[in-house]
Design a protein around this motif. Structure first.
Motif, mmCIF file in Angstrom:
data_model
loop_
_atom_site.group_PDB
_atom_site.id
_atom_site.type_symbol
_atom_site.label_atom_id
_atom_site.label_comp_id
_atom_site.label_asym_id
_atom_site.label_seq_id
_atom_site.Cartn_x
_atom_site.Cartn_y
_atom_site.Cartn_z
ATOM 1 N N ARG A 41 -86.480 -105.241 28.130
ATOM 2 C CA ARG A 41 -85.964 -104.029 28.764
ATOM 3 C C ARG A 41 -85.658 -104.253 30.246
ATOM 4 N N PHE A 42 -86.530 -104.947 30.945
ATOM 5 C CA PHE A 42 -86.278 -105.217 32.353
ATOM 6 C C PHE A 42 -85.097 -106.167 32.527
ATOM 7 N N GLN A 43 -84.951 -107.108 31.586
ATOM 8 C CA GLN A 43 -83.786 -107.977 31.647
ATOM 9 C C GLN A 43 -82.506 -107.157 31.469
ATOM 10 N N ALA A 44 -82.538 -106.213 30.536
ATOM 11 C CA ALA A 44 -81.359 -105.382 30.272
ATOM 12 C C ALA A 44 -81.021 -104.485 31.453
ATOM 13 N N ARG A 45 -82.025 -104.071 32.202
ATOM 14 C CA ARG A 45 -81.780 -103.128 33.298
ATOM 15 C C ARG A 45 -81.610 -103.819 34.654
ATOM 16 N N TYR A 46 -82.380 -104.889 34.890
ATOM 17 C CA TYR A 46 -82.376 -105.494 36.219
ATOM 18 C C TYR A 46 -81.952 -106.963 36.237
ATOM 19 N N GLY A 47 -81.878 -107.592 35.077
ATOM 20 C CA GLY A 47 -81.571 -109.009 35.041
ATOM 21 C C GLY A 47 -80.134 -109.314 35.419
ATOM 22 N N VAL B 265 -82.616 -99.183 25.016
ATOM 23 C CA VAL B 265 -81.329 -98.874 24.386
ATOM 24 C C VAL B 265 -80.362 -98.212 25.366
ATOM 25 N N THR B 266 -80.867 -97.535 26.377
ATOM 26 C CA THR B 266 -79.994 -96.863 27.343
ATOM 27 C C THR B 266 -79.691 -97.716 28.568
ATOM 28 N N ALA B 267 -80.196 -98.952 28.631
ATOM 29 C CA ALA B 267 -79.934 -99.836 29.769
ATOM 30 C C ALA B 267 -78.534 -100.432 29.679
ATOM 31 N N ASP B 268 -77.954 -100.759 30.822
ATOM 32 C CA ASP B 268 -76.601 -101.304 30.850
ATOM 33 C C ASP B 268 -76.486 -102.622 30.085
ATOM 34 N N GLY B 269 -77.511 -103.449 30.175
ATOM 35 C CA GLY B 269 -77.459 -104.761 29.527
ATOM 36 C C GLY B 269 -78.116 -104.793 28.169
ATOM 37 N N VAL B 270 -78.075 -103.684 27.452
ATOM 38 C CA VAL B 270 -78.793 -103.590 26.182
ATOM 39 C C VAL B 270 -78.273 -104.569 25.138
ATOM 40 N N VAL B 271 -76.974 -104.789 25.061
ATOM 41 C CA VAL B 271 -76.425 -105.594 23.964
ATOM 42 C C VAL B 271 -76.908 -107.036 23.996
ATOM 43 N N PRO B 272 -76.773 -107.772 25.102
ATOM 44 C CA PRO B 272 -77.294 -109.136 25.076
ATOM 45 C C PRO B 272 -78.801 -109.208 24.865
ATOM 46 N N ALA B 273 -79.525 -108.217 25.390
ATOM 47 C CA ALA B 273 -80.977 -108.211 25.190
ATOM 48 C C ALA B 273 -81.321 -108.015 23.715
ATOM 49 N N LEU B 274 -80.689 -107.032 23.069
ATOM 50 C CA LEU B 274 -80.955 -106.789 21.650
ATOM 51 C C LEU B 274 -80.464 -107.944 20.780
#
Length: 395
Positions: free
Chosen positions: A175-181, A216-225
């Motif tokens: 989640r942190f990767q998706a939001r801040y990574g 799921v609502t983070a900007d980088g959700v797709v690569p993380a998931l």
């Protein structure tokens, strides 16, 4: 790169409500510092939502001091050293410096300390362990400033040890990767998360659901998931995994056409099995109902994607659900979106239907299933005809 030594000028530091909390706590040699999200977000230029405070003062002392200062103290997590202080109607979570005595992968038994470095080392990621004094001066015992600025999500110390303390940190890592990574996922952290993923099975569905909503609502959700799916982690959370590619198409469509999508729309796209999704994430009744409506109308629009079908979706479910359902139907089909249909779904304001149950009863229909079916049939015919003002359409 020269790293900042302070966040002087951060708006929350000048907030009188915040200053009253700090002044109440800092007595008899005790110190209080802001830690976590407020400091991290200020460093990277992201809005600050909550201000969390760490202190050397024990929780009962914090409660007594803030009460004496006329502030409200709520013992929200007293066993773990946390007191929520309400100042000018705003909550501030104040937590005594801690050391873990015992952990079981879900909860920890803690001891209170006065050791700022020890408190930092028990936290999850370096970017979350930067402290700021009330004047903005920074204290960075685990090199979190550099990682925050670089967008590098890195566990503090040994990633495996941090994860074993609380297996929810696996999900927080993604989640942190998706939001801040802003760079590739930390290799050591990823290796530990994959190796220890069975620990996710020990977590409550409520905790998993809360974390997944944020992911799921983070900007980088797709690569993380996608990485979670590839490594088997996502299947431990959602039976059957998730339709990550479909979610990717949906998000791309929403960005290209300027239509924001909410949590339920994203979950509707991700879900392979809606019932399993609801159980796995402990969805609320409202969330599940909205996802169900989006999926239902996406199924309908997939079979007939024209103006009449979109008008009917708006009439039955409203503009937001109709728009989300149209995007989902297109994402499933993999073809281009008709922008005119999207604008219709988003903006259409229908007149009040002249077809009413009272009118049908006046015609001789008896209240019951047959009347309901006829009402729906005539409403659909009225909409298909372009919503004329007379109720005779479909008779």
């Amino acid at each position: 790169m020269i790293l900042p030594a302070s966040i002087t000028g951060a708006p929350f530091l000048a907030d009188p409500a915040f200053q009253r909390v700090i002044m109440a706590i800092e007595q008899d040699g005790d110190r209080a510092r802001v830690v976590g999200g407020a400091v991290r977000n200020t460093l990277i230029g992201v809005p600050v939502d909550d201000v969390d405070i760490a202190t050397t003062a024990p929780p009962e002392v914090v409660a007594a001091r803030v009460a004496a200062a006329g502030l409200k103290a709520v013992p929200t997590g007293i066993a773990h050293g946390t007191v929520t202080v309400v100042s000018s109607g705003r909550p501030f979570e104040v937590t005594t410096l801690r050391a873990d005595v015992e952990t079981d992968g879900r909860h920890a038994v803690v001891a209170f300390t006065r050791d700022w470095v020890g408190d930092a080392r028990r936290r999850d990621f370096t970017m979350n362990a930067v402290y700021a004094d009330a004047d903005g001066a920074l204290f960075d015992p685990v090199d979190g400033i550099a990682d925050a600025l670089a967008g590098h999500v890195r566990f503090i110390g040994d990633p495996a040890e941090r994860i074993k303390e609380d297996y929810l940190r696996i999900l927080r890592f993604f989640r942190f990767q998706a939001r801040y990574g802003r760079d590739t996922l930390d290799p050591a952290g990823l290796a530990a998360a994959v190796a220890l993923q069975e620990g996710i099975d020990r977590l409550s569905r409520e905790r998993i659901g809360a974390e997944m909503r944020k992911l799921v609502t983070a900007d980088g959700v797709v690569p993380a998931l996608a990485l979670m799916d590839e490594t088997g982690i996502l299947a431990r959370i959602l039976p059957g995994g998730g339709a990550v590619a479909r979610l990717s198409v949906l998000i791309d469509l929403s960005i290209r056409h300027g239509l924001p999508i909410d949590l339920e729309t994203r979950l509707a796209a991700l879900a392979v099995d809606r019932q399993a999704l609801a159980e796995a994430l402990r969805l609320s009744r409202r969330e599940d109902k909205r996802i169900g409506a989006i999926v239902l109308w996406a199924d309908t629009l997939a079979t007939r994607m024209d103006e009449a079908a979109v008008r009917l979706a708006v009439f039955r479910a409203g503009n937001e659900v109709a728009s989300a359902a149209l995007l989902l139907a297109v994402a499933r089909a993999g073809h281009d979106l008709d922008i005119d249909l999207l604008l219709l779904a988003r903006d259409l304001q229908l007149p009040k239907s002249p077809v009413t149950a009272a009118g049908l009863i006046a015609e001789g229909y008896v209240p019951g299933p047959a009347l309901g079916a006829e009402l729906r049939r005539r409403e659909a015919a009225w909409i298909a005809a372009g919503c004329p003002t007379e109720p005779s359409v479909g008779n």
